[in-house]
Design an enzyme around this catalytic site. Sequence first.
Site, mmCIF file in Angstrom:
data_model
loop_
_atom_site.group_PDB
_atom_site.id
_atom_site.type_symbol
_atom_site.label_atom_id
_atom_site.label_comp_id
_atom_site.label_asym_id
_atom_site.label_seq_id
_atom_site.Cartn_x
_atom_site.Cartn_y
_atom_site.Cartn_z
ATOM 1 N N GLU A 68 0.827 -1.201 0.000
ATOM 2 C CA GLU A 68 0.000 0.000 0.000
ATOM 3 C C GLU A 68 0.867 1.259 0.000
ATOM 4 O O GLU A 68 0.545 2.253 -0.657
ATOM 5 C CB GLU A 68 -0.934 0.018 1.208
ATOM 6 C CG GLU A 68 -2.007 -1.045 1.197
ATOM 7 C CD GLU A 68 -1.543 -2.345 1.836
ATOM 8 O OE1 GLU A 68 -0.319 -2.510 2.053
ATOM 9 O OE2 GLU A 68 -2.402 -3.205 2.123
ATOM 10 N N PRO A 271 11.098 -15.140 0.441
ATOM 11 C CA PRO A 271 9.875 -15.279 1.247
ATOM 12 C C PRO A 271 9.202 -13.940 1.490
ATOM 13 O O PRO A 271 9.872 -12.905 1.608
ATOM 14 C CB PRO A 271 10.388 -15.896 2.552
ATOM 15 C CG PRO A 271 11.818 -15.480 2.637
ATOM 16 C CD PRO A 271 12.316 -15.427 1.216
ATOM 17 N N ARG A 272 7.896 -13.971 1.561
ATOM 18 C CA ARG A 272 7.141 -12.750 1.839
ATOM 19 C C ARG A 272 7.523 -12.170 3.199
ATOM 20 O O ARG A 272 7.560 -10.959 3.383
ATOM 21 C CB ARG A 272 5.637 -13.066 1.802
ATOM 22 C CG ARG A 272 4.726 -11.904 2.161
ATOM 23 C CD ARG A 272 4.754 -10.813 1.131
ATOM 24 N NE ARG A 272 3.766 -9.779 1.415
ATOM 25 C CZ ARG A 272 3.667 -8.648 0.730
ATOM 26 N NH1 ARG A 272 4.482 -8.415 -0.280
ATOM 27 N NH2 ARG A 272 2.753 -7.754 1.038
ATOM 28 N N GLY A 313 13.462 -4.798 1.160
ATOM 29 C CA GLY A 313 13.680 -3.689 0.242
ATOM 30 C C GLY A 313 14.555 -4.019 -0.951
ATOM 31 O O GLY A 313 15.012 -3.100 -1.636
ATOM 32 N N GLU A 314 14.803 -5.302 -1.225
ATOM 33 C CA GLU A 314 15.659 -5.661 -2.353
ATOM 34 C C GLU A 314 14.931 -6.477 -3.423
ATOM 35 O O GLU A 314 15.566 -7.170 -4.209
ATOM 36 C CB GLU A 314 16.897 -6.423 -1.873
ATOM 37 C CG GLU A 314 17.901 -5.561 -1.134
ATOM 38 C CD GLU A 314 19.272 -6.217 -1.036
ATOM 39 O OE1 GLU A 314 20.265 -5.554 -1.366
ATOM 40 O OE2 GLU A 314 19.333 -7.402 -0.628
ATOM 41 N N ASN A 338 0.896 -9.489 -5.496
ATOM 42 C CA ASN A 338 0.877 -8.553 -6.607
ATOM 43 C C ASN A 338 1.850 -8.979 -7.723
ATOM 44 O O ASN A 338 3.049 -9.090 -7.488
ATOM 45 C CB ASN A 338 1.263 -7.170 -6.069
ATOM 46 C CG ASN A 338 1.304 -6.118 -7.159
ATOM 47 O OD1 ASN A 338 0.722 -6.294 -8.219
ATOM 48 N ND2 ASN A 338 1.997 -5.038 -6.901
ATOM 49 N N PRO A 339 1.350 -9.207 -8.954
ATOM 50 C CA PRO A 339 2.233 -9.609 -10.055
ATOM 51 C C PRO A 339 2.794 -8.432 -10.846
ATOM 52 O O PRO A 339 3.522 -8.631 -11.823
ATOM 53 C CB PRO A 339 1.292 -10.429 -10.948
ATOM 54 C CG PRO A 339 -0.025 -9.719 -10.799
ATOM 55 C CD PRO A 339 -0.072 -9.233 -9.358
#
Length: 438
Positions: A68, A271-272, A313-314, A338-339
């Site tokens: 977001e 991983p998320r 952040g990478e 999100n793709p």
Amino acid sequence: MSERAARTLLTLYRYAGAAAYPLMGPYVAWRASKGKEDKGRTRERYGFAGHERPEGPLIWVHAASVGETIAVVPLVQTILGYGVNIVLTTGTVTSARVVRERLGDSVIHQYVPLDLKPAVSRFLDHWSPDLAIIAESEIWPMTILELGARNVPQVLVNGRMSDRSFASWKKRTSLAEALFENLAHVVAQSEIDGERFRALGARPVTVSGNLKVDTLPPPVDEKTLQAVRRQIGKRPTWAAVSTHEGEEKIAAEIHAALRKRHPGLLTIVVPRHPPRADELAEQIRSMGLRLVRRSSGEPVAADTDILLGDTIGEMGLYLRLTEIAFVGRSLTGAGGQNPLEPAMLDTAILSGKNVQNFRDSYKNLLERGGVKLVRDRNMLAGAVNYLLLNEEARRNMIAAASATVNDMRGALAATMKALEPFIHPLVVQAGLRRASKG
């Protein structure tokens, strides 16, 4: 549920929140101990301000987490260009880092207050926003009611409502209407989302498209990118990104099955939730695979099987290291991820079929041939193998995904058009204030 019962329930929620407020300390402390809260800024979760309020009109923008936050960055930058101050709240440590990296000191960042009356009231007393802009699906009853009681216009942008959320609200339509009547405008991502908000009593509702399409691709440090590319050399690669529990093991199993067919194969697993990295590293190593954790700083060696992307952040780095990306939370999880970022960064996209939360984006990608959906591990392995072997098919998917993203752009302009009646008076006030001081 009748309208009267719904309003009674919201009143009870208000009092229950006030009663629970003194008990929240241990919960927030526990989250801080797990790295889920910024230990030095936990007071902000109780509504205590970390900065003085600037003079003049002020807009409160709220974005819950990383996705977001990234989506609203261009919107925030556009509003800042009009000379109006913004306090931007987020709910996670990682999203706070995104704000710092992409917006710096141009906004005031605060952690969002707990949705309890004392915290929300304290936050609003200090910041006294002239407009509240909420991103995607953050429906916090106490916050909405307190803003409504103060007659602060509230606009939901990039609005999304999942199948699960809609089914839940449909059982409580009177409650939904009692909340959504406080929203001055809903700007939905898709026609389906728009219809769902209308069905629950929101008015007016317009459709903008997905703000995430109008963002820049995830950034990367060029020196780091070149260094890692040199380590990898000409090895074939594929990535499993934004993975959830079970999908990392599937990726490792696919690697083990394909490495004989593709000598030197490197699999990148991102991983998320990076805090799971210790557990994942142990699991993958127990399968007899050689693993390097990105966070360790250890280089990718010639015999490395898995690069575990356990940094924050990478994503821009990981996606630039491959041309094939499986997007997770779609095989073992539900809802998908999100793709659009993989589409922006020239990858052929693979995904499971559980992508309900991003239905519109996947629909557009499927129509153009930019994504292939798989039903299980074996089908995913086959798709990875095929794309590794067939450069033309891979290039066609990459081109289709890129074209899809370009065609989907325009959400920012549509959102700003919907916001114009709310922002324009504040721009005028800010301009008059500057003129009087000059």
